[in-house]
Write an enzyme that holds these catalytic residues in place. Structure first.
Site, short mmCIF file in Angstrom:
data_model
loop_
_atom_site.label_atom_id
_atom_site.label_comp_id
_atom_site.label_asym_id
_atom_site.label_seq_id
_atom_site.Cartn_x
_atom_site.Cartn_y
_atom_site.Cartn_z
N LYS A 195 45.41 25.83 -79.52
CA LYS A 195 44.51 24.72 -79.81
C LYS A 195 45.10 23.36 -79.42
O LYS A 195 44.94 22.37 -80.13
CB LYS A 195 44.11 24.70 -81.29
N PRO A 252 60.25 12.35 -54.67
CA PRO A 252 60.56 13.77 -54.62
C PRO A 252 59.88 14.57 -55.72
O PRO A 252 59.99 14.25 -56.90
CB PRO A 252 62.08 13.80 -54.81
N GLU A 253 59.18 15.59 -55.33
CA GLU A 253 58.66 16.57 -56.27
C GLU A 253 59.29 17.91 -55.88
O GLU A 253 60.19 17.95 -55.06
CB GLU A 253 57.13 16.62 -56.18
N HIS A 285 72.64 1.03 -51.96
CA HIS A 285 72.20 2.00 -52.96
C HIS A 285 72.77 3.41 -52.76
O HIS A 285 72.25 4.36 -53.32
CB HIS A 285 70.67 2.09 -53.06
N ARG A 312 66.14 2.97 -57.06
CA ARG A 312 65.63 2.72 -58.41
C ARG A 312 66.51 3.33 -59.51
O ARG A 312 66.30 3.06 -60.68
CB ARG A 312 64.20 3.24 -58.55
#
Length: 299
Positions: free
Chosen positions: A152, A2-3, A90, A109
DNA sequence: ATTTTCTCCTGCATGC
DNA sequence: TGCATGCAGGAGAAAA
């Protein structure tokens, strides 16, 4: 995995089932998740779900008492089913509603999790304290990214895009895809990018995320929408996961290197090395490109 | 202070 | 066939 678009898709999928519902019961089957589900979550019985929305890649359920916050990690998904449907392997947390529908968090996971946080923590000093602007918000713009040039900062653009302190919501897939589309090598240092490239990149990231949301997110190994359908955006990926593939448009191959511990895919012809990156990464990149070319040759 | 590496976890792919 | 090994990766902690 998932994003941002997957999280958005999940929110859209579960929201109609949750709004205005009262939490009747909470069952925690496994609390060994990165975000540990504890008694603070169980204590929300009787609370009404007032809104459901995304913040960064977190899914937030607003209650009067605070927020239940869910992260899908790498492999998580949410489904709303009848509470009598047997659990899957799960399924770690169940949030059962007053109509006996059951929001289930499944994550093999366990890189994600479910937590409760107070309104105060939600505002600033908690989970989101060090998060930059959301990729789809107006605060993420070319001027903002250019400020990292002025500071920078000495980092490749891809690592910046994936740093949540810089911007939230651009994960590995979309970082790879947008850099490819914009012809920018992932190793390119932010200082070596021209204003126009940065501007194009920002615009493209937003467009890509919106397109992916429209398609229901990206399906790789694990992702499913809450209704069980896969996301379809994977069909539109151009470089992610395509190591050694030949691109006829550029007469070159897709190479993969590990940058900042993340797989990074690119085509050197379309995304040439410039500036400091050339000094630092040239050998690594050329090796990867050489390997990609050789691998194809002997297929 | 900035930047990189490590850690959590399971399923799948690979190798002997 | 089966066991061992290694890899993937979001995000925060720890180390450099």
């Amino acid at each position: 995995m998932p994003e941002l678009p997957e999280v958005e898709t999940t929110v859209n999928g579960i929201k109609p089932h949750l709004l205005e519902r009262i939490i009747k019961e909470v069952k925690i089957h496994n609390n060994k998740c990165r975000l540990v589900p504890d008694a603070k979550v169980s204590n929300q019985i009787g609370q009404k779900i007032k809104s459901v929305f995304r913040r960064a890649k977190y899914i937030c359920l607003e209650l009067d008492s605070g927020f239940i916050v869910i992260h899908l990690g790498m492999s998580g998904n949410l489904k709303v089913v009848n509470k009598d449907i047997p659990l899957l392997k799960h399924d770690h947390v169940e949030i059962i509603l007053d109509n006996d529908q059951d929001l289930r968090y499944n994550d093999h996971r366990r890189f994600g999790g479910v937590v409760f946080i107070s309104k105060e923590e939600f505002q600033d000093n908690g989970l989101f304290a060090h998060n930059g602007p959301d990729a789809l918000s107006d605060d993420f713009n070319a001027k903002y990214l250019l400020s990292y040039q002025q500071k920078k900062v000495q980092r490749p653009i891809k690592q910046l895009l994936m740093d949540n302190a810089v911007v939230v919501g651009v994960g590995n897939i979309y970082a790879n895809e947008s850099l490819f589309a914009c012809g920018i090598n992932p190793c390119t240092y932010i200082q070596d990018l021209h204003n126009e490239q940065i501007s194009i990149l920002v615009d493209y990231i937003k467009e890509l995320l919106l397109r992916s949301i429209a398609a229901g997110g990206t399906t790789l190994r694990d992702f499913e929408q809450p209704d069980g359908k896969p996301g379809y955006f994977v069909q539109q990926l151009q470089v992610y996961g395509k190591e050694n593939e030949y691109l006829v448009d550029y007469d070159d191959y897709i190479a993969r290197i590990t940058l900042g511990g993340r797989s990074s895919f690119f085509c050197l012809t379309k995304q040439p090395l410039i500036g400091k990156a050339k000094t630092k990464y040239e050998i690594m990149v050329n090796d990867a490109v050489g390997k990609a070319r050789a691998s194809i040759k002997y297929k």
